[in-house]
Design an enzyme around this catalytic site. Structure first.
Site, PDB file in Angstrom:
ATOM      1  N   ASP A   1       0.716  -1.100   0.094  1.00  9.41           N
ATOM      2  CA  ASP A   1      -0.093   0.034  -0.030  1.00  9.41           C
ATOM      3  C   ASP A   1       0.969   1.231  -0.033  1.00  9.41           C
ATOM      4  O   ASP A   1       1.799   1.333   0.834  1.00  9.41           O
ATOM      5  CB  ASP A   1      -0.892  -0.033   1.360  1.00  9.41           C
ATOM      6  CG  ASP A   1      -1.855   1.082   1.243  1.00  9.41           C
ATOM      7  OD1 ASP A   1      -2.742   1.262   0.348  1.00  9.41           O
ATOM      8  OD2 ASP A   1      -1.923   1.969   2.428  1.00  9.41           O
TER       9      ASP A   1
ATOM     10  N   GLU B   1       1.572  -0.307  -5.114  1.00 11.11           N
ATOM     11  CA  GLU B   1       0.566   0.696  -5.288  1.00 11.11           C
ATOM     12  C   GLU B   1       1.495   2.017  -5.136  1.00 11.11           C
ATOM     13  O   GLU B   1       1.786   2.468  -4.379  1.00 11.11           O
ATOM     14  CB  GLU B   1      -0.695   0.858  -4.384  1.00 11.11           C
ATOM     15  CG  GLU B   1      -1.473   2.028  -4.561  1.00 11.11           C
ATOM     16  CD  GLU B   1      -2.260   2.404  -3.376  1.00 11.11           C
ATOM     17  OE1 GLU B   1      -3.230   3.068  -3.419  1.00 11.11           O
ATOM     18  OE2 GLU B   1      -1.762   2.531  -2.245  1.00 11.11           O
TER      19      GLU B   1
END
Ligand code: MG
Length: 557
Positions: A201, A244
């Site tokens: 993330d 990401e």
């Protein structure tokens, strides 16, 4: 063959436990429910499940506010249920990757609660503090209009802590070696439970360090990423990192690593935004340019392509004029827009009709990279704009026309999010059970496209090229791998077109249509005449070249 590069031709399916399937009837999705739906995912052709965070959480940000990295939130089951799920998934040949949310913890995490006690506390330096209020305390927010600051005063600590995201998500201090050791322990823990890798993330924010007490002088420490990668590979040589990182194309090589020592896969947000621009306007050139701009990464690295995800459709990298065109086409009202940069709708309601949904999906499967599907998009699920912010696209999976869409046996008021029960996306009409039985359903079509993607390893392994066609609405791409060639065409315009590519080699071999039982012969002018319908797509392989095989067909005799 090439087994260590399995991620290059895998189909990834992303889901959030919370809204996928409720096994115990309390209104919240859980491991028991997901485990019961593994056969469905297997029959869809899914190779990898990307599981959103499931650890204990106050759940103020869809689980991306983790309170304990080494557990399972009570609402989703137990660590035992997770192990059970892992076992059954792996038995079906399905790999699992999980979210690694290490930019920040929840403010309820025991580390932060300890850190607040003051400078002498054991975990104080695991977070980023400033005694004085930084001058730029309100700069660099991620959620404009909702989030007010990036530095917030903690009364107990009598100091300001840094939070790139919401104030209940204090940033971990990645510059602290003890924090990095702990991140390795978290990865090691889940690798030992059988996960095949991590979706990391907010990578740029994980890697960034900065001068104490200021938003300035930020530096992205790619060596931390290389450390993570090295640790991962020591523990499991075939495990992967899927990052990401919504970044400029020129930054990409640093994330993948000069010699492939960084991320294995990274979401291509840049192409994603230009893809929606092409869908909105019918112009393919900006998408072709975006593909070229993100080309040239290290051979073992690869882009992950997606249509929608669990967040807003972020259009921040388009020009103002381009973004406005996408807003006009797919999110014309303020209620559909979010954070001054995106659209909080699902794929099907944005595109509006079957032809364009098929075009978009065919394109995602054809883009040079690894496709990542979003739960519910395979049946064309809708959104619920009455829910706040990004929750509009997080309604429960629509399994059947039973109560609560077959998602849960709880009372409707107890569901984690309401099901969609009106309009064209009503679960009573639009659900898995029905589409499984309908020959012409979107689900049946999607299954076929998943299989087609798997039949074209050229896309993941090969060299690609964009062909010039003289038709502005058409994106034409070839993929060469060993001695085979695949040609895939997409027409973004609402009207049929004809293109005429020249012969690809010296042999006058026909193009074999991979969707319909057709072939196109080379004509006397030395080219192929190919018609593409309104919002159409066509997949071909050049006949007469050796098939992709690593062992002789006679093996075993
Ligand atoms: Mg439950």
């Amino acid at each position: 063959m090439l087994n260590e590069f399995w991620y290059k031709n895998a189909i990834i399916y992303s889901l959030d436990l919370e809204t996928f399937m409720d096994g115990n009837g309390d209104g919240v999705g859980d491991f028991a429910g997901l485990t019961r739906r593994l056969e469905y995912l297997h029959s869809l052709g899914v190779d990898v499940i990307w599981l959103a965070p499931f650890q204990p959480t106050p759940n103020k940000d869809n689980g991306y506010d983790i309170q304990d990295y080494y557990g399972v939130d009570d609402r989703h089951g137990s660590l035992g249920d997770f192990a059970e799920f892992m076992n059954l998934a792996n038995n079906l040949g399905i790999k699992v990757i999980i979210d690694l949310v290490i930019n920040h913890t929840s403010d309820q995490h025991a580390w932060f609660q300890d850190a607040r006690k003051g400078e002498d506390a054991r975990y104080h330096d695991w977070y980023v503090w400033s005694k004085e209020k930084p001058e730029d305390w309100d700069e660099g927010v991620i959620f404009p209009g909702v989030q007010e600051a990036t530095w917030t005063k903690d009364k107990k600590a009598k100091a300001y802590y840094f939070h790139r995201f919401y104030d209940f998500q204090p940033d971990l201090n990645i510059g602290n070696p003890k924090v990095r050791e702990e991140i390795n322990r978290i990865m090691g823990f889940y690798l030992s439970m059988g996960v095949a890798g991590f979706r990391v993330d907010a990578v740029p924010f994980v890697l960034e360090t900065q001068e104490p007490g200021t938003n300035g002088n930020r530096k992205i420490r790619f060596e931390y990423l290389e450390d993570m990668r090295r640790f991962l590979q020591w523990r499991n040589g075939s495990a992967i990192l899927l990052g990401e990182a919504n970044i400029e194309p020129k930054e990409a090589k640093k994330y993948f690593g000069d010699k492939g020592g960084g991320l294995h896969l990274m979401f291509n947000f840049f192409v994603n935004q230009h893809l929606f621009y092409a869908l909105a306007t019918g112009e393919s050139q900006p998408l072709a340019d975006a593909l070229e701009e993100t080309a040239g990464i290290y051979p073992t690295a690869q882009w992950a392509h997606f249509l929608r995800n669990h967040d807003e459709l972020d259009l921040g990298r388009l020009t103002d004029e381009q973004r406005q065109k996408v807003f006009d086409a797919f999110g014309p009202t303020k209620k559909m827009q979010l954070y001054e940069r995106g659209i909080r709708r699902r794929l099907a309601p944005m595109l509006g009709n079957r032809a364009r949904i098929e075009l978009a999906y065919s394109l995602m499967f054809a883009l040079p990279g690894t496709p990542v599907m979003r739960y519910g998009d395979e049946i064309g699920m809708g959104d619920d704009l009455s829910l706040k912010e990004r929750e509009a696209v997080r309604t429960p999976m629509q399994w059947s026309d039973e109560e609560n869409a077959g998602f849960s046996s709880a009372e409707a008021k107890d569901l984690v999010h309401p099901v969609i029960n009106e309009g064209p996306y009503d679960y009573q009409m639009l659900n898995v059970e029905r589409q499984l039985r309908e020959e012409g359903s979107l689900l049946t079509w999607t299954k076929r496209m998943v299989r087609l993607r798997k039949e074209c390893p050229e896309i993941g392994y090969g060299e690609w090229e964009i062909l010039k066609t003289k038709v502005p609405s058409v994106l034409a791409m070839t993929y060469r791998y060993r001695s085979t060639l695949v040609l895939i065409l997409h027409n973004f315009a609402g009207g049929p077109v004809v293109i005429r590519p020249k012969a690809f080699n010296d042999d006058p071999t026909p193009l074999v249509d991979l969707i319909e039982p057709l072939e196109i012969e080379l004509d006397e002018k030395g080219g192929y005449e190919i018609r593409i319908g309104s919002y159409g797509y066509r997949w071909f392989r050049l006949r007469g070249v050796k098939p992709v095989m690593s062992t002789p067909a006679k093996a075993g005799k």
